[in-house]
Motif scaffolding. Sequence first.
Motif, PDB file in Angstrom:
ATOM      1  N   ARG A 108       2.928  -5.649   8.194  1.00  0.00           N
ATOM      2  CA  ARG A 108       2.890  -5.386   6.823  1.00  0.00           C
ATOM      3  C   ARG A 108       4.223  -6.517   6.239  1.00  0.00           C
ATOM      4  NH1 ARG A 108       2.997   0.746   5.318  1.00  0.00           N
ATOM      5  NH2 ARG A 108       4.395   0.766   7.085  1.00  0.00           N
ATOM      6  N   ALA A 109       5.347  -6.552   6.843  1.00  0.00           N
ATOM      7  CA  ALA A 109       6.374  -7.298   6.225  1.00  0.00           C
ATOM      8  C   ALA A 109       6.154  -8.737   6.492  1.00  0.00           C
ATOM      9  CB  ALA A 109       7.742  -6.924   7.133  1.00  0.00           C
ATOM     10  N   ASP A 110       5.701  -9.035   7.636  1.00  0.00           N
ATOM     11  CA  ASP A 110       5.368 -10.606   8.290  1.00  0.00           C
ATOM     12  C   ASP A 110       4.182 -11.197   7.516  1.00  0.00           C
ATOM     13  OD1 ASP A 110       7.872 -10.172   9.628  1.00  0.00           O
ATOM     14  OD2 ASP A 110       7.077 -10.402  11.624  1.00  0.00           O
ATOM     15  N   LEU A 111       3.015 -10.441   7.643  1.00  0.00           N
ATOM     16  CA  LEU A 111       1.843 -11.092   7.174  1.00  0.00           C
ATOM     17  C   LEU A 111       1.013 -10.519   5.846  1.00  0.00           C
ATOM     18  CD1 LEU A 111      -0.517 -12.730   8.187  1.00  0.00           C
ATOM     19  CD2 LEU A 111      -1.311 -10.425   9.283  1.00  0.00           C
ATOM     20  N   VAL A 112       1.045  -9.257   5.744  1.00  0.00           N
ATOM     21  CA  VAL A 112       0.272  -8.484   4.633  1.00  0.00           C
ATOM     22  C   VAL A 112       1.042  -8.700   3.187  1.00  0.00           C
ATOM     23  CG1 VAL A 112      -0.749  -6.390   3.569  1.00  0.00           C
ATOM     24  CG2 VAL A 112      -0.803  -6.832   6.121  1.00  0.00           C
ATOM     25  N   TRP A 113       2.431  -8.337   3.279  1.00  0.00           N
ATOM     26  CA  TRP A 113       2.992  -8.604   1.997  1.00  0.00           C
ATOM     27  C   TRP A 113       3.058  -9.949   1.391  1.00  0.00           C
ATOM     28  CZ3 TRP A 113       1.745  -4.035   2.362  1.00  0.00           C
ATOM     29  CH2 TRP A 113       2.486  -2.912   2.578  1.00  0.00           C
ATOM     30  N   PRO A 114       3.492 -11.020   2.240  1.00  0.00           N
ATOM     31  CA  PRO A 114       3.493 -12.350   1.675  1.00  0.00           C
ATOM     32  C   PRO A 114       2.055 -13.041   1.562  1.00  0.00           C
ATOM     33  CG  PRO A 114       4.080 -12.381   4.107  1.00  0.00           C
ATOM     34  CD  PRO A 114       4.038 -10.951   3.622  1.00  0.00           C
ATOM     35  N   LEU A 115       1.192 -12.465   2.004  1.00  0.00           N
ATOM     36  CA  LEU A 115      -0.364 -13.013   2.082  1.00  0.00           C
ATOM     37  C   LEU A 115      -0.871 -12.274   0.498  1.00  0.00           C
ATOM     38  CD1 LEU A 115      -2.422 -12.876   5.062  1.00  0.00           C
ATOM     39  CD2 LEU A 115      -1.754 -14.853   3.910  1.00  0.00           C
ATOM     40  N   CYS A 116      -0.293 -11.226   0.342  1.00  0.00           N
ATOM     41  CA  CYS A 116      -0.898 -10.423  -0.858  1.00  0.00           C
ATOM     42  C   CYS A 116      -0.157 -11.179  -2.062  1.00  0.00           C
ATOM     43  CB  CYS A 116      -0.556  -8.941  -0.793  1.00  0.00           C
ATOM     44  SG  CYS A 116      -0.894  -8.196  -2.330  1.00  0.00           S
ATOM     45  N   VAL A 117       1.124 -11.369  -2.218  1.00  0.00           N
ATOM     46  CA  VAL A 117       1.899 -11.748  -3.139  1.00  0.00           C
ATOM     47  C   VAL A 117       1.476 -13.313  -3.430  1.00  0.00           C
ATOM     48  CG1 VAL A 117       4.003 -12.749  -2.092  1.00  0.00           C
ATOM     49  CG2 VAL A 117       3.886 -11.576  -4.446  1.00  0.00           C
ATOM     50  N   ALA A 118       0.867 -13.927  -2.372  1.00  0.00           N
ATOM     51  CA  ALA A 118       0.748 -15.286  -2.309  1.00  0.00           C
ATOM     52  C   ALA A 118      -0.657 -15.591  -3.240  1.00  0.00           C
ATOM     53  CB  ALA A 118       0.688 -16.153  -0.838  1.00  0.00           C
ATOM     54  N   ALA A 119      -1.860 -14.670  -2.525  1.00  0.00           N
ATOM     55  CA  ALA A 119      -3.131 -14.806  -3.321  1.00  0.00           C
ATOM     56  C   ALA A 119      -3.335 -14.181  -4.517  1.00  0.00           C
ATOM     57  CB  ALA A 119      -4.117 -14.026  -2.135  1.00  0.00           C
TER      58      ALA A 119
END
Length: 430
Positions: A158-169
Amino acid sequence: MADRTRLAVIGGGWAGLAAAVEACQAGAEVTLFEMASAPGGRARTVSAGAHALDNGQHILIGAYSASLSLLRTLGVDPAMALLRLPLQLRYPEQAGLQLRAGHPVPSFALAVLRHAGWPWRARLSLLRHCTAWALRRFECPEALSVAELCMGLADEVRADLVWPLCVAALNTPAERASARVFLRVLRDALFSGPGSADLLLPRLGLSDLLAHPAAAWLSGHGARLRMSQRVEALHASDAGAWLVDGERFDAVVLACSSVEAARLTQDLAPGWSGLARALRFEPIVTVYLESPGSALPSPMLALREGPADPAQFAFDLGQLDPRRSGQFSLVVSGAAAWTARGLDACAAACLQQAQRQLRWASTPRLLRVLAEKRATFACSPGLARPGSAIAPGLYAAGDYVDGPYPATLEGAVRAGMAAARQALPRSASR
C-alpha cells in the motif's frame, strides 16, 4: 458558409481544444472563446521570470488513445514529443516496481514477483487481489474507497504502490478516493494491449505539446479564436439556437471550468448547475528547483511522503529536455493540507525533503512554486458528476463531466470529442 452548423466552444483548455478540432473535422463553423490570453487551461506553460515553466507536471499513459490521436491530428509526433517508459515506481533508495516492455499483464505479474523490497507474502497477496479484481471485471460498489478496497494488502504494498498510484491518478488521498474510478484506470492500463501501462512524460512544454499546435491547426481550418474574452451570458434563442453574449449559434459546447459552467447555466438548467457547483476540488503544488550538475537516477522518482515531506514525485527535467539540465520539479498532489499552510511553507518543506531524500552535485535552490488550487475535482466514492447533456444544443465538456476517468488529460480530451459529436448533426456540413 450559411449552411454549416455554427458551434460555439466556451473554454480553451484541452477539452475545448479537442471539441473544436472534432467539430472542424466534421465541417462545423467553430468559434472558440477563452478568458485567458492563451489556450491550454490547467495544462499550459506560464512565464516565470526568466524561465518558461509548466503550471503542473502532467503525465500520460499508453492507454490514453484519444489524447495520442489528437496529437497526431495536430501534427505532433508522440514518439518525439513524449518520453515513453515502461511503468515504474522507483524510489531513491530502491528500484521499486518496474515493468518491462510488452503486454502489461504478464509484465506486471513478473515485476511483482521480482520486487526484492517486498516479502513473498506481500507479493502473492497483491497478485491474489489483482486476480480477484480482474475476475470481477474491475467493478466494485460505488461507495467503496481505495483504502477500503486495499485493506487486505500488505502495508509495504500500500505504501510503495497503491497510495502513490492513487494520488497520481486521482489526485485524491486513498481514504477519500473512489475505488471504482481507480479500478477503471487500472483496468485500462493493464488490459488495453502492449504499452498501455507505459508512462508518457512530455519532452516539450505543455503549451508546445498541445495548446499551440491546436490553436494553429484551428486557425488553419477556419476556426475563430477569441482569446481574453470571458463569456458573460448564455441564452436560449429561437428554433433551438443559442445566444453567446448576444451572438447566435446553432449549438454550444461548455468546455470551461465547472465553476464557470455552473454560473452560465444557473438559470437555464438549475439541476445541472447545482451538480457542477457542488463539486469539490483538490489542489496540486509544483515546486521547481535548480541544481547545476545534478541528475536523478531516472527521469521520474517516487518520494516518501510524510508529515514533513509533502511531495510524492520528483522529475529530472533535464532528462526530458537537455536544455533544462539542472532543473527539477517536485509534485505535491492532494495538497489541500499544504496549501492551507501557505505556498512558502510548502516550498520550504519540499526543498528540505529533496535535500534529505535525494543526492545533489550542488545545493538545490528554489526556482519557483506554482499552485493550481482547483487542479482536479475530488474523486470521492459515490460522487455525482454532471452529465454532458445540459439542454438541446447545449453540452458540457471537461474532465469533471460524468465518465469513467478521473480528472485527467485523457478525460478532458474524450469529453471534448464526445460533446462535439453530440452538439452536431450527423453531418455538420449539409
